[in-house]
Design an enzyme around this catalytic site. Sequence first.
Site, PDB file in Angstrom:
ATOM      1  CB  SER A 100      -0.881   0.062   1.257  1.00 11.39           C
ATOM      2  OG  SER A 100      -1.653  -1.079   1.376  1.00 11.39           O
ATOM      3  CG  HIS A 123      -2.002   0.248  -4.302  1.00 11.99           C
ATOM      4  ND1 HIS A 123      -2.741   1.397  -4.201  1.00 11.99           N
ATOM      5  CD2 HIS A 123      -2.140  -0.401  -3.116  1.00 11.99           C
ATOM      6  CE1 HIS A 123      -3.300   1.447  -2.996  1.00 11.99           C
ATOM      7  NE2 HIS A 123      -2.957   0.377  -2.327  1.00 11.99           N
ATOM      8  CD  GLU A 135      -2.978   3.934  -7.138  1.00 10.06           C
ATOM      9  OE1 GLU A 135      -2.662   5.123  -7.155  1.00 10.06           O
ATOM     10  OE2 GLU A 135      -3.219   3.307  -6.094  1.00 10.06           O
ATOM     11  CG  ASN A 174      -3.710   4.842  -0.227  1.00  9.13           C
ATOM     12  OD1 ASN A 174      -4.867   5.017   0.168  1.00  9.13           O
ATOM     13  ND2 ASN A 174      -3.146   3.650  -0.267  1.00  9.13           N
TER      14      ASN A 174
HETATM   15  N1  LIG Z   1      -6.310  -4.742   3.200  1.00  5.87           N
HETATM   16  C1  LIG Z   1      -6.334  -3.712   2.362  1.00  5.87           C
HETATM   17  O1  LIG Z   1      -7.283  -2.924   2.329  1.00  5.87           O
HETATM   18  C2  LIG Z   1      -5.195  -3.515   1.389  1.00  5.87           C
HETATM   19  C3  LIG Z   1      -5.406  -2.731   0.241  1.00  5.87           C
HETATM   20  C4  LIG Z   1      -4.359  -2.564  -0.674  1.00  5.87           C
HETATM   21  C5  LIG Z   1      -3.131  -3.159  -0.425  1.00  5.87           C
HETATM   22  N2  LIG Z   1      -2.950  -3.906   0.721  1.00  5.87           N
HETATM   23  C6  LIG Z   1      -1.637  -4.516   0.937  1.00  5.87           C
HETATM   24  O2  LIG Z   1      -1.717  -5.899   0.620  1.00  5.87           O
HETATM   25  C7  LIG Z   1      -0.807  -6.636   1.457  1.00  5.87           C
HETATM   26  C8  LIG Z   1      -1.574  -7.696   2.222  1.00  5.87           C
HETATM   27  O3  LIG Z   1      -2.590  -7.063   2.979  1.00  5.87           O
HETATM   28  P1  LIG Z   1      -3.799  -7.903   3.610  1.00  5.87           P
HETATM   29  O4  LIG Z   1      -4.744  -6.906   4.178  1.00  5.87           O
HETATM   30  O5  LIG Z   1      -4.292  -8.894   2.621  1.00  5.87           O
HETATM   31  O6  LIG Z   1      -3.033  -8.655   4.795  1.00  5.87           O
HETATM   32  P2  LIG Z   1      -3.427  -9.988   5.576  1.00  5.87           P
HETATM   33  O7  LIG Z   1      -2.709  -9.923   6.876  1.00  5.87           O
HETATM   34  O8  LIG Z   1      -4.900 -10.208   5.549  1.00  5.87           O
HETATM   35  O9  LIG Z   1      -2.793 -11.142   4.669  1.00  5.87           O
HETATM   36  C9  LIG Z   1      -1.414 -11.329   4.588  1.00  5.87           C
HETATM   37  C10 LIG Z   1      -1.164 -12.810   4.372  1.00  5.87           C
HETATM   38  O10 LIG Z   1       0.239 -12.997   4.204  1.00  5.87           O
HETATM   39  C11 LIG Z   1       0.571 -14.200   4.860  1.00  5.87           C
HETATM   40  N3  LIG Z   1       1.999 -14.227   5.178  1.00  5.87           N
HETATM   41  C12 LIG Z   1       2.599 -13.955   6.354  1.00  5.87           C
HETATM   42  N4  LIG Z   1       3.941 -14.120   6.236  1.00  5.87           N
HETATM   43  C13 LIG Z   1       4.175 -14.496   4.976  1.00  5.87           C
HETATM   44  C14 LIG Z   1       5.331 -14.836   4.264  1.00  5.87           C
HETATM   45  N5  LIG Z   1       6.530 -14.822   4.830  1.00  5.87           N
HETATM   46  N6  LIG Z   1       5.192 -15.210   2.988  1.00  5.87           N
HETATM   47  C15 LIG Z   1       3.974 -15.205   2.373  1.00  5.87           C
HETATM   48  N7  LIG Z   1       2.847 -14.888   3.010  1.00  5.87           N
HETATM   49  C16 LIG Z   1       2.947 -14.541   4.291  1.00  5.87           C
HETATM   50  C17 LIG Z   1      -0.296 -14.258   6.089  1.00  5.87           C
HETATM   51  O11 LIG Z   1      -0.435 -15.589   6.568  1.00  5.87           O
HETATM   52  C18 LIG Z   1      -1.611 -13.685   5.561  1.00  5.87           C
HETATM   53  O12 LIG Z   1      -2.464 -14.697   5.089  1.00  5.87           O
HETATM   54  C19 LIG Z   1      -0.128  -5.597   2.354  1.00  5.87           C
HETATM   55  O13 LIG Z   1       1.077  -5.183   1.753  1.00  5.87           O
HETATM   56  C20 LIG Z   1      -1.137  -4.457   2.371  1.00  5.87           C
HETATM   57  O14 LIG Z   1      -0.547  -3.209   2.666  1.00  5.87           O
HETATM   58  C21 LIG Z   1      -3.952  -4.113   1.603  1.00  5.87           C
END
Ligand SMILES: NC(=O)c1ccc[n+]([C@@H]2O[C@H](COP(=O)([O-])OP(=O)(O)OC[C@H]3O[C@@H](n4cnc5c(N)ncnc54)[C@H](O)[C@@H]3O)[C@@H](O)[C@H]2O)c1
Length: 297
Positions: A100, A123, A135, A174
């Site tokens: 993000s 993104h 993005e 963002n």
């Molecule tokens: N949630 C949102 O609204 C959103 C929006 C845009 C971008 N993002 C970005 O997407 C990414 C994930 O966010 P999320 O909300 O899905 O998080 P989340 O915590 O729901 O999911 C992350 C996943 O990664 C896994 N994980 C942990 N360690 C790991 C590793 N070493 N290798 C591979 N996987 C691993 C976890 O088990 C988990 O299932 C982040 O970088 C976040 O900033 C999130």
Amino acid sequence: MGHGIGQVFARAGHSVVLTDPNEAVLNVALEKVASNIRFEGSDPERVICNMSTCVDLQRAVRSADLVIEAAPEKLELKQHLFAQVAAAAPTHAVLASNTSVIPITRIGERLDEQARRRLVGTHWWNPPHLIPLVEVVRTVHTSEEVFEQTFAWLQAAGKCPVRVQQDVTGFIGNRLQHALWREAIALIADGVCDAESIDLVVKNSFGMRMPVLGPMENADLVGLELTQDVHRVMFPDLKCDKNPSPLLGQLIAQGHTGMKAGQGLRSWSLAQAQEVHTRLAAHLIRMTQPSPDSPKS
Ligand SMILES: NC(=O)c1ccc[n+]([C@@H]2O[C@H](COP(=O)([O-])OP(=O)(O)OC[C@H]3O[C@@H](n4cnc5c(N)ncnc54)[C@H](O)[C@@H]3O)[C@@H](O)[C@H]2O)c1
């Protein structure tokens, strides 16, 4: 985010492998995708048949053309993951991060030059299977071919990709969103209005126009002379704080961290919080049905 991103490519007919070190996450991932599709009133089978899960990262990526990382927002972890993926994936594979806010350049610091050329930011917005925008972010190392190929794949999968030509913090969406939130929180902190009033103002004024009239279209519509006059009067008064508002710190210290806590900037019962989630998903589904005034243009 990972299973929703996978859902988009599986829906477009690609073969998708979801990987996660936590098996419990993988065990429910495909059911979550099926539930998303059922909520839209469709049959999940056509999509789910293109998806599989694999706890072993090396095996999961070994024949991938595109790897999208959606692991926790921690720089070290992402750097380590991409080093592993670059070693295990085919040498032509595009390597993409869904971070993000972390600069893509920093995520690629441990990669060699050949892998850095294949690294790009994608993104997505939550929920990724419903929000059209992705993005596509290039670094100074990203090759033109990788940048354009990623854009083309996303477009072909039905998304609305946008090119971000420099690796700036917060990319485009963002930066815009949080400039608005900074001003909104300051208006509350200064006692100009309460949080409910901010939401009422946005939802009942420029928020209603935005799906058909983006801010740059709007500036052209009112005319640039008026836009310049408005900016001359307002800009000296708008917030440009470099740090988060002290109001956020005060609320957090009191345990008022948002919807999950029942109180944030506004108060939330469990039923209200659940209703917002359902209403949002239903609204996004309606918005993304093809129609003559689709917001993509
Ligand atoms: N949630 C949102 O609204 C959103 C929006 C845009 C971008 N993002 C970005 O997407 C990414 C994930 O966010 P999320 O909300 O899905 O998080 P989340 O915590 O729901 O999911 C992350 C996943 O990664 C896994 N994980 C942990 N360690 C790991 C590793 N070493 N290798 C591979 N996987 C691993 C976890 O088990 C988990 O299932 C982040 O970088 C976040 O900033 C999130």
